[in-house]
Design a protein around this motif. Structure first.
Motif, PDB file in Angstrom:
ATOM      1  N   LYS A  60       0.922  -1.409   0.008  1.00 24.80           N
ATOM      2  CA  LYS A  60       0.043  -0.114  -0.068  1.00 24.80           C
ATOM      3  C   LYS A  60       0.841   1.270  -0.057  1.00 24.80           C
ATOM      4  CE  LYS A  60      -4.550  -1.457   2.042  1.00 24.80           C
ATOM      5  NZ  LYS A  60      -5.313  -1.214   3.104  1.00 24.80           N
ATOM      6  N   SER A  61       0.486   2.185  -0.840  1.00 28.97           N
ATOM      7  CA  SER A  61       1.062   3.373  -0.672  1.00 28.97           C
ATOM      8  C   SER A  61       0.661   4.381   0.309  1.00 28.97           C
ATOM      9  CB  SER A  61       0.905   4.137  -1.945  1.00 28.97           C
ATOM     10  OG  SER A  61      -0.572   4.492  -2.426  1.00 28.97           O
ATOM     11  N   ALA A  62       1.414   5.508   0.644  1.00 30.84           N
ATOM     12  CA  ALA A  62       1.141   6.391   1.709  1.00 30.84           C
ATOM     13  C   ALA A  62       1.039   8.005   1.209  1.00 30.84           C
ATOM     14  CB  ALA A  62       2.377   6.318   2.973  1.00 30.84           C
ATOM     15  N   GLU A  63       1.289   7.875   0.217  1.00 34.06           N
ATOM     16  CA  GLU A  63       1.122   9.195  -0.411  1.00 34.06           C
ATOM     17  C   GLU A  63       1.133   9.370  -1.786  1.00 34.06           C
ATOM     18  OE1 GLU A  63       4.197  12.174   0.848  1.00 34.06           O
ATOM     19  OE2 GLU A  63       5.651  11.077  -0.629  1.00 34.06           O
ATOM     20  N   GLY A  64       0.701  10.514  -2.616  1.00 36.19           N
ATOM     21  CA  GLY A  64       0.589  10.428  -4.056  1.00 36.19           C
ATOM     22  C   GLY A  64      -0.498   9.607  -4.713  1.00 36.19           C
ATOM     23  N   THR A  65      -0.365   9.488  -5.998  1.00 39.49           N
ATOM     24  CA  THR A  65      -1.563   8.945  -6.727  1.00 39.49           C
ATOM     25  C   THR A  65      -0.646   7.905  -7.868  1.00 39.49           C
ATOM     26  OG1 THR A  65      -1.607  10.491  -8.377  1.00 39.49           O
ATOM     27  CG2 THR A  65      -2.960  10.464  -6.547  1.00 39.49           C
ATOM     28  N   ALA A  66      -1.210   6.823  -8.181  1.00 38.15           N
ATOM     29  CA  ALA A  66      -0.694   6.050  -9.101  1.00 38.15           C
ATOM     30  C   ALA A  66      -1.887   5.236 -10.054  1.00 38.15           C
ATOM     31  CB  ALA A  66       0.339   5.096  -8.542  1.00 38.15           C
ATOM     32  N   GLU A  67      -1.655   4.943 -11.052  1.00 37.89           N
ATOM     33  CA  GLU A  67      -2.567   3.902 -11.886  1.00 37.89           C
ATOM     34  C   GLU A  67      -1.823   2.910 -12.508  1.00 37.89           C
ATOM     35  OE1 GLU A  67      -5.405   5.987 -14.075  1.00 37.89           O
ATOM     36  OE2 GLU A  67      -6.324   6.919 -12.481  1.00 37.89           O
ATOM     37  N   VAL A  68      -2.371   1.685 -12.652  1.00 39.84           N
ATOM     38  CA  VAL A  68      -1.806   0.706 -13.479  1.00 39.84           C
ATOM     39  C   VAL A  68      -3.190   0.268 -14.386  1.00 39.84           C
ATOM     40  CG1 VAL A  68      -0.921  -1.633 -13.422  1.00 39.84           C
ATOM     41  CG2 VAL A  68      -0.106   0.123 -11.896  1.00 39.84           C
ATOM     42  N   ALA A  69      -3.045   0.168 -15.589  1.00 41.64           N
ATOM     43  CA  ALA A  69      -3.982  -0.033 -16.493  1.00 41.64           C
ATOM     44  C   ALA A  69      -5.325   0.507 -16.370  1.00 41.64           C
ATOM     45  CB  ALA A  69      -4.166  -1.749 -16.370  1.00 41.64           C
ATOM     46  N   GLY A  70      -5.153   1.827 -15.762  1.00 41.06           N
ATOM     47  CA  GLY A  70      -6.374   2.673 -15.431  1.00 41.06           C
ATOM     48  C   GLY A  70      -6.911   2.233 -14.153  1.00 41.06           C
ATOM     49  N   LEU A  71      -6.343   1.683 -13.320  1.00 42.81           N
ATOM     50  CA  LEU A  71      -6.825   1.183 -12.019  1.00 42.81           C
ATOM     51  C   LEU A  71      -5.967   1.952 -11.153  1.00 42.81           C
ATOM     52  CD1 LEU A  71      -6.854  -2.596 -12.604  1.00 42.81           C
ATOM     53  CD2 LEU A  71      -8.569  -1.305 -12.397  1.00 42.81           C
ATOM     54  N   PRO A  72      -6.724   2.836 -10.275  1.00 44.89           N
ATOM     55  CA  PRO A  72      -6.166   3.674  -9.218  1.00 44.89           C
ATOM     56  C   PRO A  72      -5.390   2.930  -8.048  1.00 44.89           C
ATOM     57  CG  PRO A  72      -8.466   3.971  -8.951  1.00 44.89           C
ATOM     58  CD  PRO A  72      -8.375   3.036 -10.156  1.00 44.89           C
ATOM     59  N   LEU A  73      -4.496   3.280  -7.474  1.00 43.48           N
ATOM     60  CA  LEU A  73      -3.915   2.718  -6.415  1.00 43.48           C
ATOM     61  C   LEU A  73      -3.984   3.573  -5.020  1.00 43.48           C
ATOM     62  CD1 LEU A  73      -0.705   0.825  -7.752  1.00 43.48           C
ATOM     63  CD2 LEU A  73      -2.511  -0.157  -6.792  1.00 43.48           C
ATOM     64  N   PRO A  74      -4.106   3.105  -3.931  1.00 40.61           N
ATOM     65  CA  PRO A  74      -4.441   1.736  -3.442  1.00 40.61           C
ATOM     66  C   PRO A  74      -6.065   1.364  -3.467  1.00 40.61           C
ATOM     67  CG  PRO A  74      -4.206   3.199  -1.561  1.00 40.61           C
ATOM     68  CD  PRO A  74      -3.952   3.917  -2.807  1.00 40.61           C
ATOM     69  N   LYS A  75      -6.816   2.176  -4.250  1.00 40.91           N
ATOM     70  CA  LYS A  75      -8.208   1.983  -4.209  1.00 40.91           C
ATOM     71  C   LYS A  75      -8.280   0.523  -4.885  1.00 40.91           C
ATOM     72  CE  LYS A  75     -12.808   3.804  -5.232  1.00 40.91           C
ATOM     73  NZ  LYS A  75     -13.428   5.150  -5.806  1.00 40.91           N
ATOM     74  N   LYS A  76      -7.747   0.239  -5.842  1.00 34.11           N
ATOM     75  CA  LYS A  76      -8.165  -1.093  -6.756  1.00 34.11           C
ATOM     76  C   LYS A  76      -7.008  -1.884  -6.736  1.00 34.11           C
ATOM     77  CE  LYS A  76     -12.172   0.415  -8.429  1.00 34.11           C
ATOM     78  NZ  LYS A  76     -13.558  -0.487  -8.137  1.00 34.11           N
ATOM     79  N   ILE A  77      -6.366  -1.895  -5.492  1.00 31.79           N
ATOM     80  CA  ILE A  77      -5.202  -2.787  -5.253  1.00 31.79           C
ATOM     81  C   ILE A  77      -5.580  -3.971  -5.721  1.00 31.79           C
ATOM     82  CG2 ILE A  77      -5.495  -3.478  -2.838  1.00 31.79           C
ATOM     83  CD1 ILE A  77      -2.458  -2.758  -2.411  1.00 31.79           C
ATOM     84  N   ALA A  78      -6.333  -4.745  -5.433  1.00 31.64           N
ATOM     85  CA  ALA A  78      -6.742  -6.255  -5.792  1.00 31.64           C
ATOM     86  C   ALA A  78      -7.025  -6.405  -7.126  1.00 31.64           C
ATOM     87  CB  ALA A  78      -8.005  -6.715  -4.987  1.00 31.64           C
ATOM     88  N   ALA A  79      -7.512  -5.583  -7.818  1.00 30.59           N
ATOM     89  CA  ALA A  79      -7.480  -5.593  -9.213  1.00 30.59           C
ATOM     90  C   ALA A  79      -6.268  -5.455  -9.851  1.00 30.59           C
ATOM     91  CB  ALA A  79      -8.554  -4.494  -9.805  1.00 30.59           C
ATOM     92  N   VAL A  80      -5.453  -4.513  -9.294  1.00 28.06           N
ATOM     93  CA  VAL A  80      -4.041  -4.626  -9.830  1.00 28.06           C
ATOM     94  C   VAL A  80      -3.116  -5.717  -9.691  1.00 28.06           C
ATOM     95  CG1 VAL A  80      -1.860  -3.209  -9.712  1.00 28.06           C
ATOM     96  CG2 VAL A  80      -3.925  -1.926  -9.803  1.00 28.06           C
ATOM     97  N   ARG A  81      -3.327  -6.267  -8.813  1.00 28.23           N
ATOM     98  CA  ARG A  81      -2.617  -7.850  -8.412  1.00 28.23           C
ATOM     99  C   ARG A  81      -3.094  -8.759  -9.535  1.00 28.23           C
ATOM    100  NH1 ARG A  81      -3.616  -6.841  -2.833  1.00 28.23           N
ATOM    101  NH2 ARG A  81      -5.457  -8.578  -2.996  1.00 28.23           N
ATOM    102  N   SER A  82      -4.412  -8.541 -10.174  1.00 25.15           N
ATOM    103  CA  SER A  82      -4.849  -9.542 -10.919  1.00 25.15           C
ATOM    104  C   SER A  82      -4.205  -9.245 -12.325  1.00 25.15           C
ATOM    105  CB  SER A  82      -6.420  -9.558 -11.093  1.00 25.15           C
ATOM    106  OG  SER A  82      -7.023  -8.206 -11.621  1.00 25.15           O
TER     107      SER A  82
END
Length: 298
Positions: A60-82
């Motif tokens: 889990k991140s502690a600051e800032g924003t990131a997206e992988v395949a359009g999936l925001p972290l850490p909100k969609k962390i399980a989807a990013v793992r998939s």
């Protein structure tokens, strides 16, 4: 999620991870298109592995924003793992030295068939499922450049008997069996000769060219360095750290690759490289363990 069929776009702004003993990394900015080769360069202890784990949804991140395949972290962390896979990550995604190459491949193919497909796929005839598994394994081995016939005992070769480059290729092949949109590889150049490093980067470049986004941790960037047009270079380093372990606002390093600004503020004080600080966080693997423990994933 974006509509890209293969590779995953990766973006980050002011991205950071903090563990119980301070910042693992912070202020990371990335903008990489699908099918990019992202090289994370930095010394041991600079948060390289933590960044890899965070961008693949394992931390889990502690600051800032990131997206992988359009999936925001850490909100969609399980989807990013998939949609991501790890290869060659010490303590997280490691080969079992007691198993053979064939046992590793069969285990991964079985897991992929059992959990990686739909219910309809599980109900297909066994012959069809076996043929599909063999095709997945063969394609992954070819993409990773691992020739089973060249191994001492072929598919029956124990992992402990593999050369470092062969073990890395096997780890990459296992990760590719799942068809990830983002492949993350740690320690790509650790204890490899110059020729072996060139072979590894050639493999990773080929994977990216074929459509899979590749995130590779390294001590040295691939040939071309900052001028390499096909590489998005992210640098991690060391900067000021408060006595209690919290990172200070040290100077950030930055680079521009393919019109992409990538800058990182490192997390350690160069003047505090003594035994006390090293006991706090000796390297990035220890930082990763701290942050994973805090998020309940150790």
């Amino acid at each position: 999620m974006d509509s890209t069929p293969r590779g995953a776009a990766v973006t980050a702004a002011g991205f950071g991870v903090k563990g119980p003993r301070g910042w693992a990394f912070r202020s990371i900015d990335i903008a990489a298109a699908p099918g990019s080769l992202i090289a994370v360069q930095g010394p041991s202890g600079s948060g390289r592995t933590c960044l890899l784990l965070a961008l693949t949804g394992r931390m889990k991140s502690a600051e800032g924003t990131a997206e992988v395949a359009g999936l925001p972290l850490p909100k969609k962390i399980a989807a990013v793992r998939s949609v991501t896979a790890l290869a060659h990550v010490p303590g997280v995604a490691e080969l079992d030295p007691a198993l053979t190459v064939g046992e590793h491949l069969r285990e991964r193919a079985l897991l992929q068939g059992r959990f990686g497909g739909s219910l309809r796929a599980l109900l297909r005839p066994r012959r069809e499922r076996r043929a599909e598994a063999r095709a997945l394994v063969d394609a992954a081995l070819e993409a990773a450049g691992l020739d089973l016939e060249s191994l001492p005992k072929g598919i029956r070769t124990s992992v402990r008997d593999l050369e470092r480059l062969e073990a890395l290729r096997l780890s990459v092949a296992l990760a590719l069996i799942g068809g990830p949109r983002l492949l993350a590889v740690d320690d790509t150049d650790l204890k490899l000769s110059d020729d072996e490093r060139r072979q590894v980067w050639a493999m990773l470049r080929a994977l990216a060219a074929a459509g899979t986004t590749v995130l590779a941790v390294c001590s040295e960037p691939p040939e071309g360095g900052e001028e390499a047009e096909d590489v998005v270079l992210v640098r991690t380093g060391r900067s000021g750290a408060a006595p209690d372990g919290a990172a200070s606002d040290g100077a950030a390093q930055s680079t521009s690759v393919q019109s992409t600004s990538v800058q990182s503020t490192s997390v350690r004080n160069a003047a505090a490289q003594n035994a006390a600080v090293q006991n706090e966080m000796d390297d990035d693997e220890e930082g990763a363990a701290d942050a994973l423990a805090e998020t309940g994933r150790a």
